[in-house]
Design a protein around this motif. Structure first.
Motif, PDB file in Angstrom:
ATOM      1  N   THR A  29      34.635  40.395  44.603  1.00  0.00           N
ATOM      2  CA  THR A  29      35.527  41.502  44.275  1.00  0.00           C
ATOM      3  C   THR A  29      36.975  41.050  44.403  1.00  0.00           C
ATOM      4  O   THR A  29      37.269  40.049  45.073  1.00  0.00           O
ATOM      5  N   PRO A  42      41.034  48.101  46.636  1.00  0.00           N
ATOM      6  CA  PRO A  42      39.850  48.917  46.302  1.00  0.00           C
ATOM      7  C   PRO A  42      40.031  49.704  45.000  1.00  0.00           C
ATOM      8  O   PRO A  42      39.072  49.865  44.235  1.00  0.00           O
ATOM      9  N   MET A  43      41.242  50.174  44.734  1.00  0.00           N
ATOM     10  CA  MET A  43      41.501  50.853  43.463  1.00  0.00           C
ATOM     11  C   MET A  43      41.298  49.884  42.299  1.00  0.00           C
ATOM     12  O   MET A  43      40.724  50.244  41.269  1.00  0.00           O
ATOM     13  N   ASP A  66      39.372  47.232  42.352  1.00  0.00           N
ATOM     14  CA  ASP A  66      37.926  46.980  42.257  1.00  0.00           C
ATOM     15  C   ASP A  66      37.246  48.064  41.418  1.00  0.00           C
ATOM     16  O   ASP A  66      36.370  47.755  40.605  1.00  0.00           O
ATOM     17  N   ARG A  67      37.653  49.305  41.606  1.00  0.00           N
ATOM     18  CA  ARG A  67      37.048  50.404  40.846  1.00  0.00           C
ATOM     19  C   ARG A  67      37.465  50.382  39.375  1.00  0.00           C
ATOM     20  O   ARG A  67      36.626  50.508  38.488  1.00  0.00           O
ATOM     21  N   HIS A  68      38.745  50.230  39.121  1.00  0.00           N
ATOM     22  CA  HIS A  68      39.252  50.341  37.755  1.00  0.00           C
ATOM     23  C   HIS A  68      39.075  49.072  36.926  1.00  0.00           C
ATOM     24  O   HIS A  68      39.072  49.147  35.693  1.00  0.00           O
ATOM     25  N   ALA A 108      36.494  46.736  37.446  1.00  0.00           N
ATOM     26  CA  ALA A 108      35.184  46.174  37.805  1.00  0.00           C
ATOM     27  C   ALA A 108      34.621  45.272  36.713  1.00  0.00           C
ATOM     28  O   ALA A 108      34.071  44.204  37.008  1.00  0.00           O
TER      29      ALA A 108
END
Length: 150
Positions: free
Chosen positions: A3, A124-125, A127-129, A131
């Motif tokens: 990630t 983390p944002m 990682d989400r957006h 991916a």
């Protein structure tokens, strides 16, 4: 699966270790080793900033449409750290241990606060957006870091 959080968080810790090496060398009174270690650290940290500012932040902003949020805050903090890096380099050049110590402490605090925000909020944002492209981005990050170190 790698990630963005894991890859860039690991690089934060690598930079922290390099910074500690410079500080430890100066604590031993070894100005030459401190200068060498600081130069390596500064080069790595600047590469980290470039990875974020030239690649990660623009991708995040393109995907989310958010150009004035967390990435803007991170850019401002990067500049504050660059300013501290310049003051530390000057203290090393002048062989001023007191200035080096004070500026190093300032940079350490700035880096720790900055890294917490990135690792707990921004990465983390990302990682989400991001991916779907995280693997390719992380491979590019690793290549750029390896290039700087060679």
């Amino acid at each position: 699966m790698t990630t963005i959080s894991a890859r860039l968080g690991r690089h934060h810790r690598e930079c922290d270790a390099m910074f500690a090496a410079a500080d430890n060398a100066l604590a031993r009174g070894d100005w030459s080793a401190a200068s060498f270690a600081f130069a390596a650290f500064r080069k790595d940290l600047e590469a980290h900033f470039a990875i974020e500012e030239d690649v990660l932040f623009p991708r995040f902003e393109a995907v989310t449409g958010n150009v004035s949020g967390p990435t803007q805050v991170m850019r401002v903090e990067h500049q504050a750290m660059r300013d501290a890096l310049a003051r530390i380099a000057d203290a090393l050049f002048r062989r001023d241990a007191e200035d080096f110590g004070g500026e190093s402490e300032t940079l350490f605090v700035l880096m720790q606060q900055h890294n917490i925000k990135e690792e707990n909020v921004l990465y983390p944002m990302c990682d989400r957006h991001l991916a779907d492209e995280a693997a390719a981005l992380c491979e590019g990050f690793a290549s750029r870091i390896d290039e700087v170190r060679s």
